[in-house]
Each structure stands twice: as structure tokens, then as C-alpha cells.
Design a protein around this motif. Structure first.
Motif, PDB file in Angstrom:
ATOM      1  N   GLY A 175      43.545  13.392  71.732  1.00 58.34           N
ATOM      2  CA  GLY A 175      44.875  13.772  72.196  1.00 58.34           C
ATOM      3  C   GLY A 175      44.868  15.112  72.913  1.00 58.34           C
ATOM      4  N   CYS A 176      44.070  16.044  72.406  1.00 56.61           N
ATOM      5  CA  CYS A 176      43.972  17.362  73.051  1.00 56.61           C
ATOM      6  C   CYS A 176      43.405  17.230  74.455  1.00 56.61           C
ATOM      7  N   ALA A 177      42.380  16.392  74.622  1.00 58.42           N
ATOM      8  CA  ALA A 177      41.775  16.209  75.931  1.00 58.42           C
ATOM      9  C   ALA A 177      42.761  15.584  76.914  1.00 58.42           C
ATOM     10  N   ARG A 208      57.834  18.418  67.852  1.00 61.50           N
ATOM     11  CA  ARG A 208      57.709  17.443  66.765  1.00 61.50           C
ATOM     12  C   ARG A 208      56.264  16.993  66.533  1.00 61.50           C
ATOM     13  N   VAL A 209      55.319  17.665  67.147  1.00 61.42           N
ATOM     14  CA  VAL A 209      53.898  17.348  66.908  1.00 61.42           C
ATOM     15  C   VAL A 209      53.501  17.896  65.543  1.00 61.42           C
ATOM     16  N   SER A 210      52.922  17.048  64.700  1.00 61.13           N
ATOM     17  CA  SER A 210      52.571  17.459  63.334  1.00 61.13           C
ATOM     18  C   SER A 210      51.071  17.576  63.111  1.00 61.13           C
ATOM     19  N   ALA A 211      50.263  16.971  63.971  1.00 57.43           N
ATOM     20  CA  ALA A 211      48.804  17.031  63.815  1.00 57.43           C
ATOM     21  C   ALA A 211      48.169  16.745  65.172  1.00 57.43           C
ATOM     22  N   VAL A 212      46.894  17.131  65.304  1.00 57.30           N
ATOM     23  CA  VAL A 212      46.183  16.926  66.570  1.00 57.30           C
ATOM     24  C   VAL A 212      44.788  16.378  66.299  1.00 57.30           C
ATOM     25  N   ASP A 213      44.256  15.657  67.291  1.00 60.74           N
ATOM     26  CA  ASP A 213      42.834  15.325  67.244  1.00 60.74           C
ATOM     27  C   ASP A 213      42.245  15.563  68.628  1.00 60.74           C
ATOM     28  N   GLY A 221      54.626  13.433  66.139  1.00 55.86           N
ATOM     29  CA  GLY A 221      53.621  12.886  65.236  1.00 55.86           C
ATOM     30  C   GLY A 221      52.243  13.446  65.531  1.00 55.86           C
ATOM     31  N   VAL A 222      51.250  12.583  65.530  1.00 56.41           N
ATOM     32  CA  VAL A 222      49.865  12.994  65.755  1.00 56.41           C
ATOM     33  C   VAL A 222      49.567  12.982  67.250  1.00 56.41           C
ATOM     34  N   LEU A 223      49.006  14.059  67.702  1.00 56.91           N
ATOM     35  CA  LEU A 223      48.594  14.167  69.104  1.00 56.91           C
ATOM     36  C   LEU A 223      47.229  13.504  69.234  1.00 56.91           C
TER      37      LEU A 223
END
Length: 434
Positions: free
Chosen positions: A243-245, A235-240, A206-208
Motif C-alpha cells: 500500500g505504501c508503494a 481513517r487509515v489505521s494500518a499500513v503495509d 482501514g489498512v493501507l
């Protein structure tokens, strides 16, 4: 005056004029070019006839049905019916949403089986020479690729990148397809060469974003008792940015603690991150940029890392990070397996009998009805150990009717040995894809 004197040719001919000489030269050159053109046409026609004959002969030879690998052994008996419910569960567990190709019955020859045994028993130099000879004998022919794949694996296991690259050129020319990528085996941590067991895994989906914090914290806790960890990003579909940090901090902590990392889907996540950034745009902060650089470094994509680092420097007006080759990171292919955290990872080398590996496998079998053995770190198993493991798996398969066993990410050198020893009659073998 005699009769013949009337028609007697003059002793000397008048010299040719310039125009006559030019016309004569032009006619001679035209005749020469015409003759060469006719010869080229004849040569082309002859070559076309020869090509047609050779193509027909090749079609007759290579379109014959390939004999099954190990056809001298009895075929696997048909699977008993009546286990539809269990089959559905096991298929989901072992195969996931889409089944990966099994180890098929390639057109194996006795030389392939001999090479597999030599390599298994540690005679790598002899196996390499025999594989090189087998590949040279098929160079230019669209024939069985098994020796090629085995040689690719041998070069990767032994770290011979220059030889791998040279073979890649011949492979692309012979089969008119892209060669496999170079994936150097991870340098093993001092505590992990003989390690085997269930692999702690964080399968992100999902969303990271900040919601991945509990998964990453659990993985960091498991790192205290496991030298090998697995992270899945497929299965990651998006990032913010949050989550990246979080992920960036976890990756750095695990590497600092000398843990061996197995990353699944790292190229796809890198692409997703790249699509969300742009040179000169600071929205979202620098966490996506730094995570992208970290993933490129872990994949050893140095040139792409340098280009991205310069873009990062221009965007945020700071010094870019420097490239440091990773030492204990390996990439694994994406596989759609529902219970990926329940994979039993085999050690890099199995030899001199199973030893402590045997009770660990038996304990694993007591907990799970379907057994999935991760062979992504397994570079070699010797002949005696392979026989013993076959007996162990055979006994485990007999404990429960319809019990499923799978060996995944097996290199082609090991695959050849397993097929020779009859593993295909009790387990599904999935070689890594080339």
C-alpha cells in the motif's frame, strides 16, 4: 574640684579593639539587611494588594456576557420542527460524527467589520495596519482573539512567515496557549487559479494495502479533467509495504502532472508510518520509509525530513533523498464528513461578480439536497461578490424546506465579512480552527 569635673568625659576615647570593631560592623550589616528585608516585604504586600484589585477589576470587565456579533441585526428565527429525519441525514452529511465549532458570535467591534470590508475590497495594507493596531491594543490581555486570528490569516495568505512567527510569540504569551501553525498557501497551478467545482477525492481508510489500487487509479483518471485533487488519510489505521508503494507512486505522478493536491490527515499518517519503522531494521522494505519522507516533504517539515533521511541512509546503506520544497500542496484539517467527495470547492479569489461560478453552483445545487462549500482555497471574496453569493444561497435555501448549506474551512478574514452580511441566517459557517 567642682562637682561637674567629677563626671567630665575624657577628651579622647580609647581606640576600639579588633573584636569590638568586627562586632560593630557585623551589627551594622545585620541591621541594614534587616531593614532591606522589611522594605521588600512591604513592597511585596503592596504589589499583592494591587494585583488583587486589578484581578477583581479584570474579572468584572471580562466576565460580562459578550454581545452577539451584529446584535443590531434581527436574530435568526428558530428552526421549524418536524424535520427530524431530514435533520439526521443532513447532520451526518454536514457535521459528520462530531460537530466542529461554528463561527461563534465573538465580541466583534466595528473596527473588525471595517477591516473585513477593507480586506475584501483589496486594501490589504490598510487592513494589516489596523489589525496590527487592534492586536497591540489587546496585547497582554486575555480578550477577544478575532483580530489575532484575522492577522494570522492575512500573514499566511500574503506569505509573511517572519511576521507570522513574531505574532506567534506574542499570541503564546498573551493567551498562554500554543500559537497556530504556519501553513503557507499552495502555489496555484497555472490552470487552476479560477477553478471551482466538485473536488475529486480519494478517502483511504482501514489498512493501507494493495486494495487501495482501484481508488488511486480512479483518482489518476479524474486528474485528467481536474487541476485540484484531494486525498484523505484520516481513517487509515494500518499500513503495509504494498500500500505504501502504491500511494507513493500516485503522489509522485500527481505532482509530476502539475496537479494541486489537498491532503487531509497527512500528519497522522506520517506518525503511523514512523511507528512501524526503526533504524537498522529492513523488514518490510523501503516503501514505508520513502512514503514517510514524501509526506514530510509535502508538509515542509524539513528538519524532520533530514533526520529521517539519515536514518534511512544508515538502514539501507544508500544515499538519502534530498529535500525539495513542494509548490502545489496544501494541508487541510481533519473533518468527519460522510460525503467528503461531494464538496464544492470555491476558487482562491472571488471578485467582480460570480461570473462562471454562478452556473456551476446552480448545477451543483440541482444534484445535491445538502450543499457543502469547501473554502480551504478561498483567500478573499470582495464585497459585491459576497452580496451576490448571499442572494444566490438565499434563493437556493428557499427552494427546499429545511435545505442545509455549510461553508467549511473559511479563513477568519472571510468569516468576518460573511457574518457581517448575514450569512449565518442561511448557512453554517465553520472557520478553520486555531
Amino acid at each position: 574640684m567642682g562637682l561637674f569635673s567629677i563626671f567630665k568625659k575624657s577628651e579622647t576615647l580609647p581606640p576600639l579593639t579588633d573584636d569590638e570593631a568586627a562586632r560593630l560592623a557585623a551589627n551594622s550589616e545585620a541591621e541594614r539587611q534587616s531593614q532591606q528585608a522589611r522594605q521588600r516585604e512591604i513592597a511585596r504586600a503592596t504589589a499583592m494588594k494591587i494585583d488583587a484589585i486589578e484581578s477583581a477589576m479584570a474579572a468584572d470587565i471580562f466576565n460580562l456576557p459578550e454581545p452577539a456579533w451584529g446584535s443590531q441585526r434581527p436574530a435568526r428565527p428558530p428552526r421549524a420542527a418536524g424535520n427530524d429525519a431530514f435533520d439526521a441525514i443532513a447532520t451526518t452529511l454536514l457535521l459528520g460524527d462530531d460537530a466542529l465549532p461554528l463561527a461563534v458570535a465573538d465580541a466583534a467591534t466595528p473596527v473588525v467589520e471595517e477591516i473585513a470590508i477593507l480586506y475584501a475590497n483589496g486594501q490589504c495594507a490598510v487592513a494589516e495596519q489596523m489589525l496590527s493596531d487592534a492586536v497591540a491594543a489587546t496585547a497582554g490581555l486575555n480578550s477577544d482573539r478575532t483580530p489575532w486570528w484575522m492577522l494570522f490569516d492575512l500573514y499566511q495568505v500574503s506569505g509573511q512567515q517572519d511576521a507570522f512567527d513574531s505574532l506567534s510569540i506574542d499570541y503564546a504569551s498573551t493567551f498562554e496557549t500554543s500559537p497556530p501553525p504556519w501553513n503557507a498557501p499552495a502555489a496555484l497551478a497555472t490552470a487552476s487559479p479560477g477553478w471551482a467545482g466538485l473536488t475529486p477525492t480519494a478517502a483511504l481508510s482501514g489498512v493501507l494495502d494493495q486494495h487501495i489500487a482501484p481508488q488511486l487509479e480512479r483518482l489518476r483518471q479524474q486528474a485528467a479533467s481536474s487541476p485540484v485533487l484531494r486525498l484523505e488519510f484520516s481513517r487509515v489505521s494500518a499500513v503495509d509495504a504494498d500500500g505504501c508503494a502504491l500511494l507513493l507512486d500516485t503522489l509522485r505522478q500527481l505532482q509530476a502532472s502539475q496537479r494541486e493536491l489537498i491532503l487531509v490527515g497527512a500528519p497522522a499518517l506520517a506518525t503511523l508510518l514512523r511507528d512501524g519503522i526503526a533504524t537498522g531494521r529492513r523488514e518490510g522494505g523501503d516503501a514505508p520509509w520513502l512514503l514517510l519522507l514524501e509526506l514530510l516533504q509535502l508538509q515542509q517539515r524539513e528538519k524532520e525530513f533530514e533526520h529521517t533521511a539519515m536514518d534511512y541512509c544508515v538502514t539501507f546503506e544508500v544515499s538519502p533523498p534530498s529535500f525539495t520544497p513542494p509548490q502545489q500542496v496544501a494541508m487541510a484539517p481533519v473533518q468527519n464528513i460522510a460525503a467528503s467527495s461531494d464538496r464544492f470547492m470555491l476558487p482562491p479569489v472571488i471578485e467582480h461578480q460570480l461570473g462562471p461560478l454562478l452556473p456551476a453552483i446552480q448545477q451543483y445545487a440541482e444534484q445535491y439536497p445538502a450543499l457543502v462549500f469547501d473554502c480551504s482555497r478561498l483567500t478573499r471574496i470582495d464585497y459585491a461578490s459576497a452580496l451576490q453569493l448571499h442572494s444566490v444561497l438565499q434563493a437556493l435555501a428557499a427552494q427546499g424546506e429545511g435545505r442545509k448549506i455549510a461553508l467549511r474551512d473559511v479563513n477568519h478574514l472571510v468569516t468576518a465579512l460573511l457574518r457581517l452580511l448575514g450569512y449565518a441566517s442561511l448557512a453554517r459557517i465553520y472557520p478553520h480552527k486555531y
